[in-house]
Scaffold this motif. Structure first.
Motif, short mmCIF file in Angstrom:
data_model
loop_
_atom_site.label_atom_id
_atom_site.label_comp_id
_atom_site.label_asym_id
_atom_site.label_seq_id
_atom_site.Cartn_x
_atom_site.Cartn_y
_atom_site.Cartn_z
N GLN A 90 0.91 -0.88 0.05
CA GLN A 90 0.07 -0.26 0.00
C GLN A 90 0.53 1.43 -0.09
OE1 GLN A 90 -3.06 -0.48 -0.73
NE2 GLN A 90 -3.49 -2.08 0.17
N THR A 91 0.75 2.29 0.63
CA THR A 91 1.83 3.20 0.66
C THR A 91 3.04 3.27 0.62
OG1 THR A 91 -1.03 4.46 1.63
CG2 THR A 91 1.18 6.15 1.96
N PHE A 92 2.95 2.53 2.08
CA PHE A 92 4.48 2.31 2.26
C PHE A 92 5.27 1.81 1.06
CE2 PHE A 92 3.97 0.48 6.76
CZ PHE A 92 4.76 2.06 6.91
N PHE A 93 4.65 1.48 -0.63
CA PHE A 93 5.73 1.27 -1.04
C PHE A 93 5.27 2.46 -2.32
CE2 PHE A 93 5.64 -0.83 -5.81
CZ PHE A 93 6.89 -1.30 -5.84
N LEU A 94 4.93 3.54 -2.22
CA LEU A 94 5.23 4.80 -2.62
C LEU A 94 6.05 5.26 -1.81
CD1 LEU A 94 1.65 6.17 -2.55
CD2 LEU A 94 2.80 4.90 -4.18
N LEU A 95 7.02 4.92 -0.93
CA LEU A 95 7.78 5.68 -0.37
C LEU A 95 9.08 4.39 -1.16
CD1 LEU A 95 8.17 7.95 1.77
CD2 LEU A 95 8.23 5.87 4.02
N GLY A 96 8.68 3.48 -0.98
CA GLY A 96 9.43 2.95 -1.34
C GLY A 96 9.88 3.52 -3.14
N LEU A 97 9.37 3.41 -3.53
CA LEU A 97 9.62 3.39 -5.02
C LEU A 97 10.57 4.78 -4.47
CD1 LEU A 97 6.61 3.55 -6.61
CD2 LEU A 97 8.51 1.75 -6.95
#
Lengths: 88, 422
Positions: free
Chosen positions: B33-40
């Motif tokens: 979820q939103t964590f992935f945007l941060l990871g990107l």
């Protein structure tokens, strides 16, 4: 002559391959369509790799059955029913 | 047509616009979820920092006019030859074997149902090989078309997705979810910027621009997918991109995604052919690849070799085997390893010129290497990945050692002598 003999042996082995699997019944697409609603039919989707992963569709009601996990599902289906596997 | 900015940009974006990246993006968004945007954002930041180092203007003074030369000078000819040969060969053979079949299914299931998927995969392979055999310049021009098609389709889909999500149609509950391997795996989405062209455009601005456009597109697509499709559905499917496209625009969405998949496949196969050939050209120029007199790569021979090997692997049914995904993961980890070694090599050479970037290069290398170790350890097929890496690296290292020490001339460009140079 020796090369020709080897080629002939390979050809014969290749030609015999379907005969070795002769006891496994084959079903045409139209035959399957005709019995898809049958309660005695179980369709197993045995596709793997990209054949499974890249495809958007599966036969309605088909159950995923990965051949590499045969031991986990091999005995799960009643043998009196008609089991159809497809792999492509 | 030489290396125009458009050609370079589209070649750098080859992997980022590929179907495999779309799958990883969708699954990662679903799993984190939103964590992935941060990871990107973090992964793109690391790739950007690495680009600032490996394309530092001072490196041109050392004769590092391309990234192959940077590795040769930075880590020595034997290690550079081993890694470039092993990683490029693994990438150019395995990724096309997988994506071409993916495209075959897309064409068969979205556009022409009676056309055999396997036949279409072979047609695409023949087309890419023919482009390279006819003219290298033509193959470069074609890359611009492939990248543009993917970009246009994805922008339309993302735009429509934002409108759909904004109109209140989004009904997905985004619960907390976290999957460390897919989060760390976001580093693998920003590969391909280490394109090794040698020309006046080798500035930092162009690849950084590609990176930013890629990041923006990834963020939009991940956000739209998360808004419109349930997370567990995205994470658990092998076609998250098709599900999202269908949810956004129905049948039109499927067609647009079909265009994206086919053009993206052509783009990544074409880009990997170029990437491998350019790396081998750099090795041949330094006398590190035998059989290429006067340092000129016999390019067409490699194009034929790649095409025949991919056709053989497809014909043998490798794409229909689960092990292909494991091999592709191993090839990507090897690519990440090379990408991690480049900033280290750059920092090492920059230190000789009193440019203080050494710790940045080492830090990026350590982060990449730690990520590789974690991704291997967390993979259920870790043994197969390690076995594949050993199988690819050990024979290549032996060959490279023989070639670089067995009398082949290793010229040194500029006044610097690389580690292991005679």
């Amino acid at each position: 002559m020796k090369k020709l003999s080897i080629l002939l042996v390979f050809f014969m082995l290749f030609a015999l391959t379907p005969a070795l699997a002769a006891n496994v019944g084959m079903m045409s697409l139209d035959e399957l369509k005709g019995v898809l609603d049958s309660e005695n039919l179980i369709v197993l989707d045995a596709r793997t790799g990209k054949d499974w992963g890249a495809s958007e569709f599966k036969i309605p009601g088909a159950i995923r059955a990965n051949p590499s996990e045969f031991n986990s599902w091999g005995n799960s289906y009643p043998k009196e029913k008609k089991i159809v596997l497809y792999c492509a | 047509m030489a290396w125009t900015p458009l050609v370079i940009a589209s070649l750098c974006a080859g992997w980022m616009l590929s179907p495999d990246v779309l799958i990883r993006l969708g699954q990662g968004a679903g799993a984190n979820q939103t964590f992935f945007l941060l990871g990107l954002i973090v992964a793109a930041g690391l790739a950007a920092r690495s680009l600032f180092l490996v394309r530092h203007p001072q490196l041109r003074c050392k004769g590092c006019v391309n990234l192959t030369e940077l590795l040769i000078q930075g880590v020595g000819p034997t290690l550079a030859t081993t890694l470039l040969l092993a990683s490029r060969m693994a990438l150019v053979l395995l990724i096309p074997t997988g994506v071409l079949v993916t495209s075959g299914y897309a064409f068969n299931e979205i556009f022409v149902y009676w056309f055999p998927n396997f036949g279409f995969a072979f047609l695409l392979l023949v087309m890419i090989a023919a482009l390279h055999l006819v003219s290298e310049s033509l193959a470069r021009k074609a890359q611009v078309v492939f990248a543009a098609l993917v970009l246009i389709s994805m922008v339309i889909l993302s735009g429509a997705g934002i409108v759909t999500a904004g109109s209140g149609s989004a009904s997905v509950d985004n619960d907390f979810s976290f999957s460390a391997p897919t989060l760390v795996g976001s580093l693998l989405l920003f590969l391909g910027l280490d394109f090794s062209q040698e020309d006046a455009h080798q500035s930092r601005r162009l690849p950084i621009g590609v990176l930013l456009v890629g990041l923006l597109l990834f963020l939009c697509w991940a956000l739209v997918s998360m808004q419109l499709v349930a997370g567990d559905r995205l994470a658990g499917t092998t076609i998250p991109h098709l599900i999202s496209a269908r949810t956004i625009l129905g049948e039109t969405g499927r067609i647009l995604m079909g265009i994206t998949l086919i053009a993206g496949t052509c783009g990544v196969v074409n880009a990997l052919f170029h990437l491998a050939i350019d790396s081998f050209r750099g090795l041949a120029a330094r006398g590190l690849l035998p059989g290429h007199p006067h340092g000129e790569l016999l390019r067409r021979r490699f194009v034929l070799l790649f095409a025949l090997a991919i056709a053989f692997l497809m014909g043998k049914g490798l794409a229909g085997d689960d092990i292909l995904d494991t091999y592709i993961q191993a090839a990507l980890l090897l690519w990440l390893f090379v990408s991690g070694l480049q900033p280290f090599a750059a920092a090492k050479l920059l230190k000789l010129q009193k440019v203080k970037h050494r710790w940045h290069g080492i830090a990026i290398m350590l982060i990449y290497f730690s990520a590789i170790l974690y991704l291997i350890a967390s993979d259920p097929d870790a043994i197969h990945i390690l076995r594949f890496l050993a199988l690819v690296l050990i024979p290549t290292a032996l060959l490279a050692a023989v070639w670089s020490r067995g009398g082949l001339a290793v010229k040194t460009i500029g006044n610097h002598k690389g580690k292991g140079d005679p």
